[in-house]
Design a protein around this motif. Structure first.
Motif, PDB file in Angstrom:
ATOM      1  N   SER A  84     -20.952 -78.595  53.708  1.00 32.73           N
ATOM      2  CA  SER A  84     -19.424 -78.093  53.117  1.00 32.73           C
ATOM      3  C   SER A  84     -18.277 -79.105  52.656  1.00 32.73           C
ATOM      4  O   SER A  84     -17.393 -78.848  51.843  1.00 32.73           O
ATOM      5  CB  SER A  84     -18.888 -77.156  53.973  1.00 32.73           C
ATOM      6  N   ARG A  85     -18.530 -80.448  52.952  1.00 35.64           N
ATOM      7  CA  ARG A  85     -17.568 -81.432  53.024  1.00 35.64           C
ATOM      8  C   ARG A  85     -18.052 -82.312  51.338  1.00 35.64           C
ATOM      9  O   ARG A  85     -19.423 -82.450  51.324  1.00 35.64           O
ATOM     10  CB  ARG A  85     -17.667 -82.459  53.806  1.00 35.64           C
ATOM     11  N   PHE A  86     -16.916 -82.788  50.838  1.00 33.11           N
ATOM     12  CA  PHE A  86     -17.191 -83.592  49.323  1.00 33.11           C
ATOM     13  C   PHE A  86     -18.373 -84.761  49.703  1.00 33.11           C
ATOM     14  O   PHE A  86     -19.216 -84.757  48.845  1.00 33.11           O
ATOM     15  CB  PHE A  86     -16.125 -83.906  48.907  1.00 33.11           C
ATOM     16  N   GLU A  87     -18.077 -85.486  50.484  1.00 33.74           N
ATOM     17  CA  GLU A  87     -18.826 -86.844  50.656  1.00 33.74           C
ATOM     18  C   GLU A  87     -20.243 -86.594  50.761  1.00 33.74           C
ATOM     19  O   GLU A  87     -21.112 -87.135  50.378  1.00 33.74           O
ATOM     20  CB  GLU A  87     -18.325 -87.666  51.825  1.00 33.74           C
ATOM     21  N   ASP A  88     -20.426 -85.434  51.912  1.00 33.53           N
ATOM     22  CA  ASP A  88     -21.875 -85.111  52.277  1.00 33.53           C
ATOM     23  C   ASP A  88     -22.678 -84.565  51.171  1.00 33.53           C
ATOM     24  O   ASP A  88     -23.695 -84.744  51.109  1.00 33.53           O
ATOM     25  CB  ASP A  88     -22.026 -84.075  53.394  1.00 33.53           C
ATOM     26  N   ILE A  89     -22.088 -83.683  50.345  1.00 32.37           N
ATOM     27  CA  ILE A  89     -22.633 -82.946  49.202  1.00 32.37           C
ATOM     28  C   ILE A  89     -22.799 -84.041  48.173  1.00 32.37           C
ATOM     29  O   ILE A  89     -23.959 -84.137  47.568  1.00 32.37           O
ATOM     30  CB  ILE A  89     -22.046 -81.892  48.685  1.00 32.37           C
ATOM     31  N   ARG A 111     -13.090 -77.511  39.020  1.00 32.76           N
ATOM     32  CA  ARG A 111     -12.974 -77.894  40.420  1.00 32.76           C
ATOM     33  C   ARG A 111     -12.345 -76.729  41.331  1.00 32.76           C
ATOM     34  O   ARG A 111     -12.870 -76.471  42.481  1.00 32.76           O
ATOM     35  CB  ARG A 111     -11.998 -79.354  40.660  1.00 32.76           C
ATOM     36  N   LEU A 112     -11.500 -76.186  40.919  1.00 30.89           N
ATOM     37  CA  LEU A 112     -10.960 -74.941  41.638  1.00 30.89           C
ATOM     38  C   LEU A 112     -11.609 -73.661  41.707  1.00 30.89           C
ATOM     39  O   LEU A 112     -11.635 -72.979  42.771  1.00 30.89           O
ATOM     40  CB  LEU A 112      -9.360 -74.595  41.142  1.00 30.89           C
ATOM     41  N   GLU A 113     -12.508 -73.498  40.656  1.00 33.52           N
ATOM     42  CA  GLU A 113     -12.942 -72.299  40.726  1.00 33.52           C
ATOM     43  C   GLU A 113     -14.334 -72.295  40.045  1.00 33.52           C
ATOM     44  O   GLU A 113     -14.621 -72.330  38.866  1.00 33.52           O
ATOM     45  CB  GLU A 113     -12.299 -70.883  39.705  1.00 33.52           C
ATOM     46  N   SER A 153     -16.979 -75.298  48.022  1.00 34.34           N
ATOM     47  CA  SER A 153     -16.015 -75.878  49.055  1.00 34.34           C
ATOM     48  C   SER A 153     -15.734 -77.476  49.102  1.00 34.34           C
ATOM     49  O   SER A 153     -14.780 -77.733  48.870  1.00 34.34           O
ATOM     50  CB  SER A 153     -17.056 -75.676  50.472  1.00 34.34           C
ATOM     51  N   ALA A 154     -16.814 -78.124  48.476  1.00 32.75           N
ATOM     52  CA  ALA A 154     -16.636 -79.459  48.440  1.00 32.75           C
ATOM     53  C   ALA A 154     -15.390 -79.939  47.304  1.00 32.75           C
ATOM     54  O   ALA A 154     -14.785 -80.770  47.623  1.00 32.75           O
ATOM     55  CB  ALA A 154     -17.997 -80.261  47.635  1.00 32.75           C
ATOM     56  N   GLU A 185     -11.395 -85.587  49.854  1.00 30.61           N
ATOM     57  CA  GLU A 185     -11.443 -85.998  48.595  1.00 30.61           C
ATOM     58  C   GLU A 185     -10.216 -85.841  47.731  1.00 30.61           C
ATOM     59  O   GLU A 185      -9.966 -86.686  47.061  1.00 30.61           O
ATOM     60  CB  GLU A 185     -12.623 -85.468  48.037  1.00 30.61           C
ATOM     61  N   PHE A 186      -9.659 -84.776  47.573  1.00 30.52           N
ATOM     62  CA  PHE A 186      -8.600 -84.394  46.864  1.00 30.52           C
ATOM     63  C   PHE A 186      -7.036 -84.491  47.144  1.00 30.52           C
ATOM     64  O   PHE A 186      -6.175 -84.087  46.499  1.00 30.52           O
ATOM     65  CB  PHE A 186      -8.835 -83.127  46.064  1.00 30.52           C
ATOM     66  N   GLY A 187      -6.774 -84.847  48.839  1.00 32.54           N
ATOM     67  CA  GLY A 187      -5.574 -84.804  49.123  1.00 32.54           C
ATOM     68  C   GLY A 187      -5.125 -83.459  49.728  1.00 32.54           C
ATOM     69  O   GLY A 187      -5.804 -82.437  49.482  1.00 32.54           O
ATOM     70  N   PRO A 188      -3.899 -83.398  50.421  1.00 26.05           N
ATOM     71  CA  PRO A 188      -3.237 -82.151  50.818  1.00 26.05           C
ATOM     72  C   PRO A 188      -2.961 -81.109  49.789  1.00 26.05           C
ATOM     73  O   PRO A 188      -2.844 -79.847  50.072  1.00 26.05           O
ATOM     74  CB  PRO A 188      -2.083 -82.783  51.400  1.00 26.05           C
ATOM     75  N   SER A 189      -3.067 -81.479  48.285  1.00 27.36           N
ATOM     76  CA  SER A 189      -2.933 -80.249  47.228  1.00 27.36           C
ATOM     77  C   SER A 189      -3.994 -79.893  46.753  1.00 27.36           C
ATOM     78  O   SER A 189      -4.029 -79.490  45.642  1.00 27.36           O
ATOM     79  CB  SER A 189      -2.037 -81.020  46.254  1.00 27.36           C
ATOM     80  N   ALA A 190      -5.321 -80.080  47.454  1.00 24.55           N
ATOM     81  CA  ALA A 190      -6.743 -79.664  46.994  1.00 24.55           C
ATOM     82  C   ALA A 190      -6.831 -78.305  46.595  1.00 24.55           C
ATOM     83  O   ALA A 190      -7.715 -78.175  45.497  1.00 24.55           O
ATOM     84  CB  ALA A 190      -7.617 -80.157  48.108  1.00 24.55           C
ATOM     85  N   ALA A 191      -6.052 -77.552  47.002  1.00 24.63           N
ATOM     86  CA  ALA A 191      -6.046 -75.983  46.799  1.00 24.63           C
ATOM     87  C   ALA A 191      -5.130 -75.515  45.792  1.00 24.63           C
ATOM     88  O   ALA A 191      -4.932 -74.658  45.252  1.00 24.63           O
ATOM     89  CB  ALA A 191      -5.891 -75.227  47.925  1.00 24.63           C
ATOM     90  N   GLU A 192      -4.242 -76.537  44.933  1.00 25.52           N
ATOM     91  CA  GLU A 192      -3.347 -76.257  44.011  1.00 25.52           C
ATOM     92  C   GLU A 192      -3.784 -76.682  42.791  1.00 25.52           C
ATOM     93  O   GLU A 192      -4.677 -77.386  42.609  1.00 25.52           O
ATOM     94  CB  GLU A 192      -1.966 -76.957  44.509  1.00 25.52           C
TER      95      GLU A 192
END
Length: 402
Positions: free
Chosen positions: A41-46, A281-283, A316-317, A323-330
């Motif tokens: 589920s993590r960006f770097e792993d994927i 990225r978001l969807e 998820s990644a 990877e994208f910082g605290p605003s990753a969900a925005e």
């Protein structure tokens, strides 16, 4: 966590992102039972897994089903092969499927997009609610693929149902129940028979379409077989249709949630290319694809044995705060995105990405020039149900003509 992550659960499919975050934070190498697979589920792993085809193999299919390729009853397509064979086929296909060939379609795509906008306007004028996805986003890639593959207008009535059946099959991960239901098996057989005839005709009498270019492609003395070309047609139709349509629909949805950014994009079309990557990225249209381990893999103090199915959770990644910082969900249509998994990465980076970007760019240019306040009615929308893809069955539009 086993209870929290269920890719078949309708609630999860409606909004998977809280569960993804819990996986990233608490269980980044997750073991799932029934069916049996692992999930990263993590960006770097994927990111690293997509770039290590020797360890994370595509040769046993792209889902968590154990015999996906055998279920189809077909030889593996290019997306289900590993290097070195994959490398050879991709080079051959790329000789015909060039960015220049795709760019030459822009005027045709723009004309079609304007026609679909006019259709939605007529519906709105007649008091009918236009459906952004069914009336606009989804027909565009079907039209583009038909033109790219040289399907004449007289045969479009046959082509469109094949696309619909194969899109559903792809959303369900090519499982046996889906293959037997809804005419999917018949659609595969009919499409292959049709394009087998087209390939034979183009070998005898080439034209200017993609299939003619593929029959002539040659690298170091090797050429594509009929099956190679048929497999590529299958990949383009199954994987390149509603993925692009859903990118467009999701973008309109996301902008409707942030009118300030919608106004910026409507006023400055130069923002569109980067905005498309932010929408994806978001969807992500593709939420997860599978690989099979060829050796034991140890990640975060957990060992995945050899021969195990591993789902790479792109959805998820691409929202990973690491990877994208605290605003990753925005939403941020000007976000700097140096790395991105919307089109995967590595040897299986989406070969149709330039076609998807062209269609989506033209769609947004024309749609927001005509209707800068277009939005969507989420209360009356319906999502597709899929453990692998994310998109829409219907998505009523608002703001047409307003």
């Amino acid at each position: 966590m086993a209870d929290a992550y269920d890719p078949f659960d309708p609630g999860f499919q409606a909004d998977p992102y809280p569960v993804y975050r819990r996986l990233r934070d608490d269980d980044p190498v997750h073991r799932h039972d029934d069916p049996s697979f692992w999930a990263l589920s993590r960006f770097e792993d994927i990111w690293q897994a997509t770039r290590d085809a020797g360890t994370f193999s595509s040769a046993q299919g792209l889902t968590f089903y154990p015999d996906e390729i055998g279920t189809l009853g077909l030889a593996p397509t290019i997306v289900m092969l590993d290097p070195p064979r994959h490398t050879v086929l991709r080079r051959l296909v790329s000789h015909g499927f060039t960015p220049r060939r795709i760019a030459a379609m822009e005027d045709l795509i723009r004309e079609f997009v304007r026609g679909r906008i006019a259709l939605m306007e007529r519906k709105a004028a007649d008091g009918e609610t236009p459906d952004l996805h069914r009336d606009f986003s989804s027909p565009l890639p079907t039209f583009a693929l038909a033109n790219l593959l040289g399907v004449p207008e007289a045969d479009r009535s046959r082509f469109d149902p094949w696309v619909a059946a194969l899109t559903t099959l792809q959303d369900d991960g090519f499982d046996l129940a889906s293959l037997d239901a809804g005419g999917a098996a018949e659609a595969v057989a009919e499409m292959f028979a049709y394009f087998a005839d087209v390939i034979a005709a183009r070998r005898a009498d080439p034209s200017g379409d993609l299939i003619s270019a593929l029959t002539a492609a040659e690298v170091e003395g090797e050429r594509l077989t009929d099956w190679d070309i048929l497999g590529f047609c299958f990949v383009m139709v199954a994987g390149g249709n509603d993925t692009t349509g859903n990118l467009i629909s999701h973008g309109v949805m996301l902008l409707d949630g942030d009118h300030a950014q919608r106004e910026r994009l409507a006023a400055d079309r130069d923002l569109i290319p980067n905005a498309l990557m932010e929408f994806l990225r978001l969807e992500g249209s593709v939420q997860a694809l599978g690989r099979t381990t060829t050796r034991p893999v140890r990640l975060h103090d957990t060992e995945i044995p050899e021969g195990e199915k591993v789902m790479l959770l792109y959805g998820s990644a691409n929202r990973d705060e690491r990877e994208f910082g605290p605003s990753a969900a925005e939403l941020d249509i000007t976000r700097d995105i140096p790395r991105h998994l919307g089109f995967a990465s590595g040897v299986h980076f989406c070969i149709g990405s330039h076609l998807a970007k062209l269609q989506a760019r033209v769609a947004f240019e024309e749609l927001y020039a005509a209707h800068p306040n277009i939005g969507v009615d989420l209360e009356n929308a319906e999502r597709i149900r899929s453990p692998f893809t994310r998109g829409w069955e219907r998505l009523p539009a608002t703001g047409i003509g307003a």
